[in-house]
Design a protein around this motif. Structure first.
Motif, PDB file in Angstrom:
ATOM      1  N   PRO A 182      15.916 -14.002 -11.393  1.00  0.00           N
ATOM      2  CA  PRO A 182      14.892 -14.921 -10.893  1.00  0.00           C
ATOM      3  C   PRO A 182      13.624 -14.193 -10.470  1.00  0.00           C
ATOM      4  N   CYS A 183      12.508 -14.929 -10.495  1.00  0.00           N
ATOM      5  CA  CYS A 183      11.213 -14.403 -10.068  1.00  0.00           C
ATOM      6  C   CYS A 183      10.785 -15.163  -8.824  1.00  0.00           C
ATOM      7  N   ALA A 184      10.064 -14.461  -7.943  1.00  0.00           N
ATOM      8  CA  ALA A 184       9.590 -15.118  -6.726  1.00  0.00           C
ATOM      9  C   ALA A 184       8.146 -14.754  -6.470  1.00  0.00           C
ATOM     10  N   GLY A 185       7.475 -15.645  -5.764  1.00  0.00           N
ATOM     11  CA  GLY A 185       6.112 -15.408  -5.337  1.00  0.00           C
ATOM     12  C   GLY A 185       5.902 -16.044  -3.983  1.00  0.00           C
ATOM     13  N   VAL A 186       4.863 -15.604  -3.303  1.00  0.00           N
ATOM     14  CA  VAL A 186       4.537 -16.193  -2.008  1.00  0.00           C
ATOM     15  C   VAL A 186       3.078 -16.599  -2.007  1.00  0.00           C
ATOM     16  N   SER A 187       2.816 -17.760  -1.410  1.00  0.00           N
ATOM     17  CA  SER A 187       1.450 -18.245  -1.245  1.00  0.00           C
ATOM     18  C   SER A 187       1.022 -17.936   0.184  1.00  0.00           C
ATOM     19  N   VAL A 188      -0.076 -17.161   0.292  1.00  0.00           N
ATOM     20  CA  VAL A 188      -0.519 -16.715   1.609  1.00  0.00           C
ATOM     21  C   VAL A 188      -1.939 -17.181   1.864  1.00  0.00           C
ATOM     22  N   ALA A 189      -2.332 -17.120   3.140  1.00  0.00           N
ATOM     23  CA  ALA A 189      -3.699 -17.491   3.506  1.00  0.00           C
ATOM     24  C   ALA A 189      -4.643 -16.319   3.344  1.00  0.00           C
ATOM     25  N   ASP A 190      -4.141 -15.101   3.629  1.00  0.00           N
ATOM     26  CA  ASP A 190      -4.987 -13.907   3.579  1.00  0.00           C
ATOM     27  C   ASP A 190      -4.293 -12.863   2.725  1.00  0.00           C
ATOM     28  N   ALA A 191      -4.779 -12.667   1.523  1.00  0.00           N
ATOM     29  CA  ALA A 191      -4.134 -11.740   0.597  1.00  0.00           C
ATOM     30  C   ALA A 191      -4.239 -10.302   1.072  1.00  0.00           C
ATOM     31  N   TYR A 234       4.964 -11.961  -7.044  1.00  0.00           N
ATOM     32  CA  TYR A 234       3.669 -12.607  -7.180  1.00  0.00           C
ATOM     33  C   TYR A 234       3.128 -12.984  -5.803  1.00  0.00           C
ATOM     34  N   LEU A 235       1.872 -12.641  -5.572  1.00  0.00           N
ATOM     35  CA  LEU A 235       1.230 -12.958  -4.305  1.00  0.00           C
ATOM     36  C   LEU A 235      -0.003 -13.795  -4.601  1.00  0.00           C
ATOM     37  N   ALA A 236       0.016 -15.061  -4.131  1.00  0.00           N
ATOM     38  CA  ALA A 236      -1.028 -16.028  -4.492  1.00  0.00           C
ATOM     39  C   ALA A 236      -1.873 -16.395  -3.285  1.00  0.00           C
ATOM     40  N   TRP A 237      -3.162 -16.581  -3.563  1.00  0.00           N
ATOM     41  CA  TRP A 237      -4.073 -17.085  -2.534  1.00  0.00           C
ATOM     42  C   TRP A 237      -5.154 -17.920  -3.219  1.00  0.00           C
ATOM     43  N   GLY A 238      -5.825 -18.751  -2.465  1.00  0.00           N
ATOM     44  CA  GLY A 238      -6.811 -19.658  -3.031  1.00  0.00           C
ATOM     45  C   GLY A 238      -8.232 -19.132  -2.908  1.00  0.00           C
ATOM     46  N   ALA A 256     -15.467 -10.600  -3.084  1.00  0.00           N
ATOM     47  CA  ALA A 256     -14.355 -10.764  -2.159  1.00  0.00           C
ATOM     48  C   ALA A 256     -13.052 -10.980  -2.916  1.00  0.00           C
ATOM     49  N   ALA A 257     -13.092 -11.823  -3.940  1.00  0.00           N
ATOM     50  CA  ALA A 257     -11.890 -12.062  -4.735  1.00  0.00           C
ATOM     51  C   ALA A 257     -11.439 -10.779  -5.426  1.00  0.00           C
ATOM     52  N   ALA A 258     -12.388  -9.991  -5.923  1.00  0.00           N
ATOM     53  CA  ALA A 258     -12.050  -8.738  -6.584  1.00  0.00           C
ATOM     54  C   ALA A 258     -11.402  -7.761  -5.618  1.00  0.00           C
ATOM     55  N   ALA A 259     -11.939  -7.689  -4.388  1.00  0.00           N
ATOM     56  CA  ALA A 259     -11.378  -6.777  -3.395  1.00  0.00           C
ATOM     57  C   ALA A 259      -9.952  -7.187  -3.024  1.00  0.00           C
ATOM     58  N   GLN A 260      -9.722  -8.487  -2.887  1.00  0.00           N
ATOM     59  CA  GLN A 260      -8.377  -8.954  -2.555  1.00  0.00           C
ATOM     60  C   GLN A 260      -7.401  -8.662  -3.685  1.00  0.00           C
ATOM     61  N   ALA A 261      -7.821  -8.884  -4.921  1.00  0.00           N
ATOM     62  CA  ALA A 261      -6.950  -8.608  -6.063  1.00  0.00           C
ATOM     63  C   ALA A 261      -6.608  -7.130  -6.136  1.00  0.00           C
ATOM     64  N   ALA A 262      -7.593  -6.277  -5.874  1.00  0.00           N
ATOM     65  CA  ALA A 262      -7.351  -4.840  -5.911  1.00  0.00           C
ATOM     66  C   ALA A 262      -6.362  -4.425  -4.828  1.00  0.00           C
ATOM     67  N   ALA A 263      -6.499  -5.007  -3.633  1.00  0.00           N
ATOM     68  CA  ALA A 263      -5.591  -4.665  -2.541  1.00  0.00           C
ATOM     69  C   ALA A 263      -4.160  -5.079  -2.876  1.00  0.00           C
ATOM     70  N   VAL A 264      -3.987  -6.261  -3.433  1.00  0.00           N
ATOM     71  CA  VAL A 264      -2.655  -6.739  -3.793  1.00  0.00           C
ATOM     72  C   VAL A 264      -2.049  -5.843  -4.875  1.00  0.00           C
TER      73      VAL A 264
END
Length: 974
Positions: free
Chosen positions: A23-32, A52-56, A66-74
């Motif tokens: 199985p695969c799992a992911g989490v939806s977070v407020a602050d990536a 998988y780590l998801a944020w909006g 900002a989105a690029a920085a969050q993706a890089a951190a994840v």
């Protein structure tokens, strides 16, 4: 027993979009960023593991950095970034396309910046939504447009839908809008097991093999329970279980890290391997070695749990506590009759176990068997279209504007006259801006390669087909086109998919002027290489419109570039053909457009464009209604779009014509008026008056709103022309006569398909005969008569080729004996006769205004006499260079024609002409008689911007020995 299982598992990697875990799992977070920092303190996630780590990300207030920085951190924390792009364009979306386009632009910018992220989810939270929710049409349109923008910005991106409606009817409505090819995964909201199973079953039928994400699973209070929930989602058929965990901690993330590290690869759920003794168990077998991975739920409060496995091939058991990642306390024993018994001491609520299995070689006594499974996948046409649309979306966002020199050649051939084509070439600066179309300056005009001297160019009627309501290959709100993969071809060295497109319904095509055709799509990068399309449902004077557009990769300064998404792709060449009905005559217009001196996103674009707009050159603009003149307002330097154009043109026509059948050179001086739109009625009129020569032509190109054109023609040539007679190459001057003629015609025509037009004509021709200087007094003249003719013709034109077929039945109103006493050429029944003709031609346009034409004409008839046979003079359709009027006549003739013309500098055009025919006529002794003539034609721009044409021709074979010459000038007054 294991071989079928191995074969089944070996096919799983072929589904490239399936997540490499189960199985695969992911989490939806407020602050990536915070979640990534927590992951960095836990054991490293394997490069093959997936968490998988998801944020909006709200596109209405987009910040790509900002989105690029969050993706890089994840990504640096070892997790897989999953970015939810949240659209807020209001519904219904067709009324808010401007808002959507702004958000699509923002989405493309975010995706380009977030290069460490390859999973993007489309989420629509409309600012204004109908009470019953957005329609399937709107949702599908958003998915297609957003998927194209995402993939265009990052070709390797995986695109996932927001949670789709769970009921079958809603899913069927959505998939009926053909969204499948635009998604790499679909999402469902978490629901009770029965409802979720029903939704998954519906998706399996509608979109088999597509990964399904189950979203919105509440994260359990006991973190290890998340493993059981993820495993249960996999059992039902879910590909990824997404947990809502807005504020994660290490205790919550630790079991998911273990899941990522242990359950990657080609794993498949195996219901038969679950042990006895557990409160719940989920077993997964790995294809590469048939090893077993299990998640086992312990009974609540149990201090010891014994798990019994019946499979005798299991070995090397290990139990791991997901809370710590360390081996769990316990023991393993062999069971009586085979199998294993494992006892866990103080087990975790959910425990992870792994086993090895005996290999096939061990089971078969050391004999290994290799099984290879391979197949070549045929790409669905929907996937090709999605990749093409994504490529073009990325290109359109890269190219903000470009400038170039546009050279457009307009080549006219009327009535199937392939060797008598006329060419006008317009050239000048071209400015294109995305979303605004183009402006084009007409700075130079060449007529048959000769440059127009005046700075002011004559206004050319902008006759053009109606614009289509929707172009093929674009994403539309409603379905207008269907597509079919025809196969593969090589175009300009590129291996291409060949995709055919056509309107979904004939009524839609007719009403919206849609296209039918083919697009060639590069197999490597999915760029458009070439498009060929025919427009349907045209009305009025434009009977047919076909275009072939070629695309090429360029650098920013317009040089040839590699076939790569990093290059710029532009339509550098267009070849088109239109068939017009002009005064009831089928006129073929070939249009060739070439772009040169291209500069993409140049810094001086606006400066150069403003300079050209401020100049006095003629300009046109591309508008929603087609090309329109862009003119300066009176008393202002600002240019505005002018609707319509000057449909009436007045010319002065003059010159002289001579051949040996005339007593003296025939002077020509008169006026010609032509109108495409007489007093706004849409009717056409052409009138010429030059003393003894006059013509009037009137046509209604769309009779009573239909595709029929009707017209009326009248012609008078009052100068007497000599009709000589040769018998066995010996002139018979005693039988020479002179004649004057005139006619009136009523015509009706109708197109058939896109490349053929048929016409029916009634013509009444009056012929008056009189004696010549040498006519024998005993010669009886033919009676002056009216000949009634009924003519049927058909003309076909495509790709520069033209074919014309004509036949007529003719009846003389008065007809009696003519000629010298005892004339055996006269027969009473020759008052009725038939004529037929066929011709085929092709013109090749070469660089530097060179032109080569070839044609083959055949003419024949039945029951013909001297005055109904074919002549070979300048005015006839069977003319031969240099042959004079009335000198030679034949019942049947086959003529080949060659023309080659060159421009001498920019001031003079020179063309050589050769005609060779084989003629047959029993009465005059022609038996495959060779008739041949050569000629030289010239053209230049004379004083006061007059177009001057001249020609001299002479026969080189056959009974004629004269010459023909003419000089004509044309002056445009208005």
């Amino acid at each position: 027993m294991l071989l079928p299982l191995a074969l089944a598992l070996s096919s799983l990697p072929a589904l490239a979009a399936v997540p490499p875990c189960r199985p695969c799992a992911g989490v939806s977070v407020a602050d990536a960023t915070t979640a990534a920092a927590l992951l960095g303190e836990l054991p490293a996630i394997s490069p093959d593991g997936r968490l998988y780590l998801a944020w909006g990300h709200h596109l209405s207030a987009s910040d790509p950095t900002a989105a690029a920085a969050q993706a890089a951190a994840v990504a640096e924390a070892g997790a897989t970034p999953w970015l939810r792009l949240i659209f807020h364009a209001a519904a219904p979306i067709q009324q808010h396309l401007g808002e959507l386009e702004a958000e699509l632009k923002a989405a493309a910018a975010v995706v380009r910046a977030a290069s460490r992220c390859s999973h993007f989810q489309i989420v629509w939270q409309p600012a204004v939504a109908p009470a019953e929710g957005p329609s399937a049409l709107d949702v599908a349109f958003l998915i297609k447009r957003a998927a194209s923008a995402i993939s265009g910005a990052q070709p390797q991106a995986r695109v996932v839908s927001q949670p789709l409606p769970g009921d079958r009817a809603a899913l069927e409505a959505l998939y009926g809008e053909e969204i499948a090819a635009y998604l790499d995964g679909v999402s469902l909201a978490n629901a009770p097991e029965a409802a979720l199973a029903e939704s998954l079953a519906a998706l399996t039928e509608l979109d088999p093999g597509r990964p399904v994400v189950i979203e919105g699973i509440p994260f359990p209070a006991e973190p290890t329970e998340a493993l059981a929930l993820a495993a249960d989602a996999a059992r039902l058929g879910g590909s990824i279980a997404f947990f809502d965990l807005p504020s994660p901690n290490q205790a919550a993330l630790a079991p998911l890290v273990l899941l990522a590290n242990e359950f990657h690869g080609d794993l498949s759920y195996d219901a038969g391997s679950a042990p006895e003794g557990a409160a719940g168990a989920w077993a997964f077998v790995r294809g590469e070695d048939l090893g077993l991975r299990l998640l086992v739920r312990s009974p609540p409060g149990a201090k010891e749990v014994t798990l019994a496995f019946s499979d005798p091939q299991l070995k090397k058991p290990e139990a791991v506590d997901p809370r710590t990642g360390k081996l769990a306390a316990g023991r393993a024993n062999a069971r009586a009759g085979g199998g294993l018994a494992i006892t866990l001491v103080f087990p975790a609520p959910v425990t992870f176990l792994r086993f090895e299995r005996a290999s096939a070689a061990e089971l078969e006594g050391g004999v290994a068997e290799a099984v290879a499974v391979s197949s070549e996948r045929e790409m669905p046409v929907e996937e090709i279209l999605r990749r093409l649309q994504a490529f073009e979306d990325g290109q359109s966002r890269k190219i903000d504007h470009y400038q170039a020199v546009n050279t457009t050649h307009l080549r006219f051939a009327a009535g199937g006259a392939g060797t008598g084509a006329f060419e006008a070439t317009l050239q000048g600066d071209f400015f294109f801006r995305r979303g605004s179309g183009f402006d084009w300056a007409w700075q130079s005009l060449f007529i048959n390669g000769v440059k127009w001297r005046s700075k002011t160019l004559p206004e050319i009627p902008l006759i053009q087909p109606e614009k289509a309501a929707a172009m093929p290959l674009e994403i539309q709100l409603s379905k207008r086109y269907s597509y079919r993969l025809r196969g593969s071809e090589t175009i300009d060295g590129r291996d291409c998919w060949v995709v055919e497109f056509r309107p979904v319904a004939d009524a839609v095509a007719e009403a919206e002027k849609l296209f039918r055709g083919t697009v060639w799509v590069d197999k490597a990068i999915y760029a458009r290489v070439q498009t060929r399309a025919v427009q349907l449902g045209l009305e009025g004077e434009v009977l047919s419109n076909e275009e072939t557009v070629s695309f090429r990769p360029l650098t920013a300064d317009g040089q040839a570039a590699p076939w790569s998404p990093e290059s710029y792709f532009l339509p550098v060449s267009t070849v088109a053909q239109q068939i017009l009905s002009v005064i009831n005559t089928t006129t073929v217009v070939e249009r060739q457009i070439d772009l040169s001196a291209i500069l993409i996103n140049g810094s001086d674009f606006e400066t150069r464009r403003e300079q050209v707009l401020a100049s006095e050159v003629t300009m046109v603009r591309d508008t929603a209604r087609g090309l329109r003149y862009l003119v300066k307002q009176e008393g202002s330097e600002e240019r505005v779009v002018r609707e319509g154009y000057d449909t009436g043109k007045l010319f002065l026509l003059g010159g002289t014509f001579y051949d040996d059948s005339l007593d003296y050179p025939l002077p020509l001086l008169g006026i010609n008026y032509f109108s495409f739109d007489v007093k706004g009625t849409g009717n056409q009129l052409n009138f010429f008056f030059g003393g003894a020569l006059a013509t009037v032509d009137f046509a209604q190109p769309r009779f009573l709103g239909s595709k029929f054109d009707v017209g009326l023609d009248a012609f008078v040539f009052a100068f007497p022309r000599s009709d000589e007679l040769f018998r066995d190459d010996v002139e018979a001057p005693a039988e020479e006569v002179e004649s004057t003629t005139g006619n009136v015609s009523v015509l009706i025509g109708h197109p058939i398909g896109e490349f053929v037009k048929v016409g029916l004509e009634y013509e009444a021709t009056y012929d008056k005969f009189q004696e010549a200087d040498d006519t024998d007094p005993a010669f009886i003249l033919p009676e002056d008569t009216i000949t009634h003719s009924l003519k049927l013709d058909a003309r076909w034109a495509r790709s520069g080729y033209q074919l014309a077929l004509t036949g007529s039945w003719n009846k003389r109103q008065d007809w009696a004996f003519w000629g010298l006493p005892g004339n055996t050429d006269f027969e009473e029944d020759q008052d009725t006769y038939a004529l037929w003709q066929a011709s085929v031609s092709k013109t090749w346009y070469l660089p530097k205004f060179r032109r080569f034409s070839a044609a083959l004409d055949y003419a024949g008839g039945s029951n013909l006499d001297r005055f109904s046979k074919y002549g070979f003079d300048f005015f006839g359709g069977t003319g031969i260079q240099g042959y004079q009027s009335g000198r030679v006549r034949a019942e049947e003739v086959l003529i080949g024609r060659l023309r080659y013309g060159v421009a001498v500098g920019e001031s003079f055009r020179l063309e050589g002409a050769v005609d060779t025919g084989l003629a047959n006529d029993d009465a005059t002794g022609l038996d495959n008689e060779v008739l041949a003539g050569v000629g030289v034609n010239g053209q230049f721009i004379g004083p006061w911007n007059t177009v001057v044409q001249l020609s001299v021709g002479a026969p080189v074979a056959g009974p004629d020995d004269g010459f023909v010459a003419y000089l004509v000038f044309l002056k445009l007054f208005k």
